[in-house]
Design an enzyme around this catalytic site. Structure first.
Site, PDB file in Angstrom:
ATOM      1  N   ARG A 129       2.995 -14.864  24.219  1.00  0.00           N
ATOM      2  CA  ARG A 129       4.341 -14.469  24.645  1.00  0.00           C
ATOM      3  C   ARG A 129       4.443 -14.697  26.138  1.00  0.00           C
ATOM      4  O   ARG A 129       3.680 -14.134  26.899  1.00  0.00           O
ATOM      5  CB  ARG A 129       4.611 -12.997  24.318  1.00  0.00           C
ATOM      6  CG  ARG A 129       6.111 -12.633  24.280  1.00  0.00           C
ATOM      7  CD  ARG A 129       6.329 -11.134  24.163  1.00  0.00           C
ATOM      8  NE  ARG A 129       5.887 -10.490  25.379  1.00  0.00           N
ATOM      9  CZ  ARG A 129       5.242  -9.315  25.426  1.00  0.00           C
ATOM     10  NH1 ARG A 129       4.967  -8.651  24.344  1.00  0.00           N
ATOM     11  NH2 ARG A 129       4.880  -8.825  26.584  1.00  0.00           N
ATOM     12  N   GLU A 148       4.242 -13.478  33.529  1.00  0.00           N
ATOM     13  CA  GLU A 148       2.886 -13.784  33.055  1.00  0.00           C
ATOM     14  C   GLU A 148       2.989 -14.357  31.652  1.00  0.00           C
ATOM     15  O   GLU A 148       4.042 -14.288  31.018  1.00  0.00           O
ATOM     16  CB  GLU A 148       2.008 -12.527  33.012  1.00  0.00           C
ATOM     17  CG  GLU A 148       2.534 -11.486  32.034  1.00  0.00           C
ATOM     18  CD  GLU A 148       1.486 -10.496  31.535  1.00  0.00           C
ATOM     19  OE1 GLU A 148       0.283 -10.704  31.737  1.00  0.00           O
ATOM     20  OE2 GLU A 148       1.892  -9.507  30.900  1.00  0.00           O
ATOM     21  N   ASN A 150       1.047 -13.874  27.956  1.00  0.00           N
ATOM     22  CA  ASN A 150       0.088 -13.051  27.218  1.00  0.00           C
ATOM     23  C   ASN A 150      -0.520 -13.894  26.119  1.00  0.00           C
ATOM     24  O   ASN A 150       0.186 -14.336  25.213  1.00  0.00           O
ATOM     25  CB  ASN A 150       0.805 -11.851  26.596  1.00  0.00           C
ATOM     26  CG  ASN A 150       1.491 -10.999  27.651  1.00  0.00           C
ATOM     27  OD1 ASN A 150       0.840 -10.225  28.343  1.00  0.00           O
ATOM     28  ND2 ASN A 150       2.791 -11.158  27.799  1.00  0.00           N
ATOM     29  N   SER A 155       2.463  -8.267  21.808  1.00  0.00           N
ATOM     30  CA  SER A 155       3.001  -7.342  20.804  1.00  0.00           C
ATOM     31  C   SER A 155       4.529  -7.256  20.817  1.00  0.00           C
ATOM     32  O   SER A 155       5.197  -7.911  21.601  1.00  0.00           O
ATOM     33  CB  SER A 155       2.382  -5.965  20.990  1.00  0.00           C
ATOM     34  OG  SER A 155       2.651  -5.496  22.275  1.00  0.00           O
ATOM     35  N   LYS A 309      -4.541 -13.722  35.075  1.00  0.00           N
ATOM     36  CA  LYS A 309      -3.640 -13.933  36.210  1.00  0.00           C
ATOM     37  C   LYS A 309      -4.212 -14.936  37.200  1.00  0.00           C
ATOM     38  O   LYS A 309      -3.480 -15.665  37.857  1.00  0.00           O
ATOM     39  CB  LYS A 309      -3.326 -12.592  36.860  1.00  0.00           C
ATOM     40  CG  LYS A 309      -2.165 -11.911  36.133  1.00  0.00           C
ATOM     41  CD  LYS A 309      -2.389 -10.547  35.658  1.00  0.00           C
ATOM     42  CE  LYS A 309      -1.263 -10.076  34.775  1.00  0.00           C
ATOM     43  NZ  LYS A 309      -1.677  -9.331  33.609  1.00  0.00           N
ATOM     44  N   LYS A 368      -1.948  -8.122  42.012  1.00  0.00           N
ATOM     45  CA  LYS A 368      -2.351  -7.996  40.604  1.00  0.00           C
ATOM     46  C   LYS A 368      -3.851  -8.199  40.399  1.00  0.00           C
ATOM     47  O   LYS A 368      -4.384  -9.245  40.752  1.00  0.00           O
ATOM     48  CB  LYS A 368      -1.618  -9.051  39.757  1.00  0.00           C
ATOM     49  CG  LYS A 368      -0.117  -8.916  39.753  1.00  0.00           C
ATOM     50  CD  LYS A 368       0.482  -9.849  38.702  1.00  0.00           C
ATOM     51  CE  LYS A 368       1.964  -9.627  38.577  1.00  0.00           C
ATOM     52  NZ  LYS A 368       2.527 -10.388  37.432  1.00  0.00           N
ATOM     53  N   GLU A 372      -4.581  -6.369  31.722  1.00  0.00           N
ATOM     54  CA  GLU A 372      -3.426  -6.456  30.842  1.00  0.00           C
ATOM     55  C   GLU A 372      -3.006  -5.050  30.447  1.00  0.00           C
ATOM     56  O   GLU A 372      -3.776  -4.112  30.572  1.00  0.00           O
ATOM     57  CB  GLU A 372      -3.782  -7.229  29.564  1.00  0.00           C
ATOM     58  CG  GLU A 372      -4.302  -8.635  29.784  1.00  0.00           C
ATOM     59  CD  GLU A 372      -3.271  -9.553  30.377  1.00  0.00           C
ATOM     60  OE1 GLU A 372      -2.083  -9.375  30.095  1.00  0.00           O
ATOM     61  OE2 GLU A 372      -3.653 -10.439  31.162  1.00  0.00           O
ATOM     62  N   GLY A 373      -1.787  -4.935  29.941  1.00  0.00           N
ATOM     63  CA  GLY A 373      -1.385  -3.670  29.337  1.00  0.00           C
ATOM     64  C   GLY A 373      -0.514  -2.781  30.203  1.00  0.00           C
ATOM     65  O   GLY A 373      -0.115  -1.708  29.774  1.00  0.00           O
ATOM     66  N   ARG A 454      12.821  -6.432  26.980  1.00  0.00           N
ATOM     67  CA  ARG A 454      12.444  -5.056  27.338  1.00  0.00           C
ATOM     68  C   ARG A 454      13.191  -4.682  28.609  1.00  0.00           C
ATOM     69  O   ARG A 454      13.334  -5.504  29.512  1.00  0.00           O
ATOM     70  CB  ARG A 454      10.941  -4.971  27.600  1.00  0.00           C
ATOM     71  CG  ARG A 454      10.098  -5.202  26.370  1.00  0.00           C
ATOM     72  CD  ARG A 454       8.629  -5.281  26.726  1.00  0.00           C
ATOM     73  NE  ARG A 454       8.349  -6.437  27.557  1.00  0.00           N
ATOM     74  CZ  ARG A 454       7.207  -6.633  28.216  1.00  0.00           C
ATOM     75  NH1 ARG A 454       6.247  -5.750  28.155  1.00  0.00           N
ATOM     76  NH2 ARG A 454       7.038  -7.720  28.944  1.00  0.00           N
TER      77      ARG A 454
HETATM   78  P1  ADP Z   1       0.449  -6.711  32.447  1.00  0.00           P
HETATM   79  O1  ADP Z   1      -0.568  -7.694  31.998  1.00  0.00           O
HETATM   80  O2  ADP Z   1      -0.119  -5.399  32.818  1.00  0.00           O
HETATM   81  O3  ADP Z   1       1.607  -6.628  31.501  1.00  0.00           O
HETATM   82  P2  ADP Z   1       2.322  -8.003  34.254  1.00  0.00           P
HETATM   83  O4  ADP Z   1       2.000  -9.114  35.169  1.00  0.00           O
HETATM   84  O5  ADP Z   1       3.158  -8.318  33.090  1.00  0.00           O
HETATM   85  O6  ADP Z   1       0.954  -7.309  33.822  1.00  0.00           O
HETATM   86  O7  ADP Z   1       3.008  -6.853  35.094  1.00  0.00           O
HETATM   87  C1  ADP Z   1       3.397  -5.631  34.515  1.00  0.00           C
HETATM   88  C2  ADP Z   1       4.848  -5.332  34.849  1.00  0.00           C
HETATM   89  O8  ADP Z   1       5.027  -5.324  36.273  1.00  0.00           O
HETATM   90  C3  ADP Z   1       5.818  -6.368  34.344  1.00  0.00           C
HETATM   91  O9  ADP Z   1       6.217  -6.062  33.025  1.00  0.00           O
HETATM   92  C4  ADP Z   1       6.961  -6.273  35.340  1.00  0.00           C
HETATM   93  O10 ADP Z   1       7.804  -5.187  34.995  1.00  0.00           O
HETATM   94  C5  ADP Z   1       6.257  -5.910  36.631  1.00  0.00           C
HETATM   95  N1  ADP Z   1       5.988  -7.136  37.423  1.00  0.00           N
HETATM   96  C6  ADP Z   1       4.907  -7.927  37.313  1.00  0.00           C
HETATM   97  N2  ADP Z   1       4.982  -8.977  38.158  1.00  0.00           N
HETATM   98  C7  ADP Z   1       6.141  -8.851  38.808  1.00  0.00           C
HETATM   99  C8  ADP Z   1       6.798  -9.622  39.804  1.00  0.00           C
HETATM  100  N3  ADP Z   1       6.253 -10.732  40.295  1.00  0.00           N
HETATM  101  N4  ADP Z   1       8.004  -9.199  40.244  1.00  0.00           N
HETATM  102  C9  ADP Z   1       8.563  -8.068  39.763  1.00  0.00           C
HETATM  103  N5  ADP Z   1       7.996  -7.294  38.830  1.00  0.00           N
HETATM  104  C10 ADP Z   1       6.791  -7.668  38.342  1.00  0.00           C
HETATM  105 MG    MG Z   2       3.053  -8.003  31.099  1.00  0.00          MG
END
Ligand code: ADP
Ligand code: MG
Length: 478
Positions: A129, A148, A150, A155, A309, A368, A372-373, A454
């Site tokens: 996803r 990102e 996944n 899910s 990442k 970051k 994940e999660g 979401r």
């Molecule tokens: P995870 O693997 O924990 O899901 P993500 O990279 O998806 O990590 O980051 C988690 C959440 O943080 C995302 O769902 C988003 O809401 C927020 N986020 C992540 N990266 C960004 C970004 N570059 N700009 C704004 N919000 C972000």
């Molecule tokens: Mg995410």
């Protein structure tokens, strides 16, 4: 176009009494449709369940961006698959990270062991996803930017198949028939199951089954069941087991065929195993056993690593996409258009410059780690403190820096069990589900199979639905 203006829920969101009545109807419809989670009080039991949190109204998404996200999904599938097959790239990319990040290092160790022994599986299955936010440009238009991808345990494809009926219901109650008809059909769980079914078929053993790895304490079980149900409808049987069960009762035969409780396993589908907390020593051994087998792993360990990442950041470097997709300049352009600014924090001048920039403008960046999660990223003052602490340490290479995406907020009403309906300023994240199957060198399936929207309150920087921050939603194309 300021998208927030375009939906016309504005006046509806002001009438509190109407909202409460609508919310009651929406919740009952969500329960009837199966938009369910187990409760946090009883996560191993389905005796008492509740609805998964969702928005009362669908949220505006520019249709051009929705189309763009769908159009680039097959490219992302190809890219992930290519990265997973390039052991040299994975090793180079992750070398500084694994020195300081024991979780990624552990995954990488298994990858190395499997490579050394020789990969037994010949069929590869990716269910991923790709997630995006809509960057608000200075001229008010919006741009699709990837957050990102996944590649493990992506899910909510099951629940996302059931939310369109809820939003159609709400709009129908309001007599908004035309608007209700604009809610898109969506059925990711069917598409994901079709990928698993294809891999199962290519494995080529009529009595073999699918092994779904999950924990006993699993609130999101109905999301997983949606896929199981689709498979059973095709006469493919799924058994749910924990890593612990695999270490007790799993085995390989001489040809490295995988058996669980005496049953041959064609496909292993992981809905667990993407966080350090998911692994005891015993569980790591179970993971290794599964990886060594000739069963189709979804994902195999290399594909899980391709979703880190750090890999995402390295893919954004000049020339890297071109090397993975030679002779495909259009695909490269489509992919690159979705990339936000991504910066390596490896020791050296490049990383030093990124750190200086982020400390000078904390609201423009996200820090970051390789996790994940949800709930692991650092923002604002916390990010600055972490960067100050990490600055002179090798540990900084286990993180990446990313440009922070700033979408235009809009108002919607979030519904959660036990909380009063609240109208608040929100932002959304769009995910597109992708499926691919490869047999040897031949790609036999590569497609998109649906979406997930979401939505969360603007004050929450991080976190998804499972983390209790975001709620399920549907795009309302504008
Ligand atoms: P995870 O693997 O924990 O899901 P993500 O990279 O998806 O990590 O980051 C988690 C959440 O943080 C995302 O769902 C988003 O809401 C927020 N986020 C992540 N990266 C960004 C970004 N570059 N700009 C704004 N919000 C972000
Ligand atoms: Mg995410």
């Amino acid at each position: 176009m300021p998208v927030g203006m375009a939906t016309g829920w504005g006046s509806l969101l002001q009438d509190e009494q109407q909202l409460e009545e609508l919310a009651r109807q929406a919740v009952d419809r969500a329960l009837a449709e199966g938009v369910l989670l187990r409760t946090s009080q009883a996560p191993s039991s389905s005796h008492v369940v509740s609805y998964a949190p969702f928005t009362l109204f669908p949220s505006p998404v520019p249709s051009a961006l929705l189309e763009q996200a769908y159009a680039v999904q097959a490219d992302f599938n190809l890219l992930v698959d290519a990265v997973s097959q390039n052991a040299v790239f994975l090793e180079q990319t992750l070398s500084s990270t694994i020195k300081r990040d024991s979780f990624t290092a552990r995954l990488f160790d298994i990858h190395k062991q499997v490579l050394k022994e020789g990969i037994a599986q010949t069929v590869f299955l990716g269910l991923n996803r790709s997630d995006y936010m809509f960057q608000c440009n200075p001229d008010g238009s919006a741009a699709l930017k990837q957050i990102e991808i996944n590649t493990v345990s992506a899910s909510f494809g099951g629940l996302a198949s059931r939310t369109p009926a809820v939003h159609r219901h709400v709009l129908s109650v309001l007599g908004k028939t035309k608007e209700a008809a604009k809610i898109l059909f969506n059925n990711p769980s069917k598409g994901l199951a079709m990928g698993i079914a294809k891999a199962w078929e290519l494995y080529g053993s009529a009595n073999a089954q699918v092994l779904l790895i999950a924990q006993e304490k699993e609130r999101n079980i109905f999301d997983q069941r949606a896929i199981e149900n689709e498979l059973l409808a095709r006469n493919i049987h799924v058994i749910r087991r924990r890593f612990e069960d695999v270490s007790e009762k799993g085995s390989l035969d001489q040809d490295r065929r995988l058996f669980m409780d005496g049953r041959e396993i064609a496909v292993v589908y992981f809905r667990d195993g993407y966080m350090p907390g998911h692994y005891s020593l015993q569980n790591w051994e179970a993971r290794l056993l599964l990886e060594r087998s000739c069963a189709v792993k979804c994902p195999d360990i290399a594909t899980q690593l391709a979703g880190t990442k750090k890999v995402q950041q390295e893919l954004s470097r000049v020339g890297v996409l071109e090397s993975f997709l030679p002779g495909q300049p259009e695909a490269v352009a489509r992919l690159r258009a979705t990339f936000a600014g991504l910066y390596s924090l490896d020791l050296g001048e490049e990383g030093d410059q990124a750190i200086t920039k982020a400390i000078a403008a904390p609201s423009c960046f996200v820090l970051k780690p390789q996790r994940e999660g949800g709930g692991n990223n650092l923002y604002g003052e916390e990010m600055v403190q972490a960067l100050e602490r990490l600055k002179d340490s090798e540990e900084r290479a286990s993180y990446i820096l990313m440009e922070k995406i700033e979408p235009e907020p809009f108002r919607n009403c979030l519904l959660r069990p036990g909380s009063p309906a609240r109208v608040i300023q929100c932002i959304s994240e769009l995910g597109i589900f992708g499926v691919y199957v490869r047999e040897g060198k031949t790609l036999v399936m590569n497609k998109h199979v649906g979406h997930l929207l979401r939505t969360k309150a603007i004050e929450h920087a991080d976190g998804g639905v499972a983390a209790g921050v975001a709620v399920l939603d549907n795009p309302y194309p504008v």
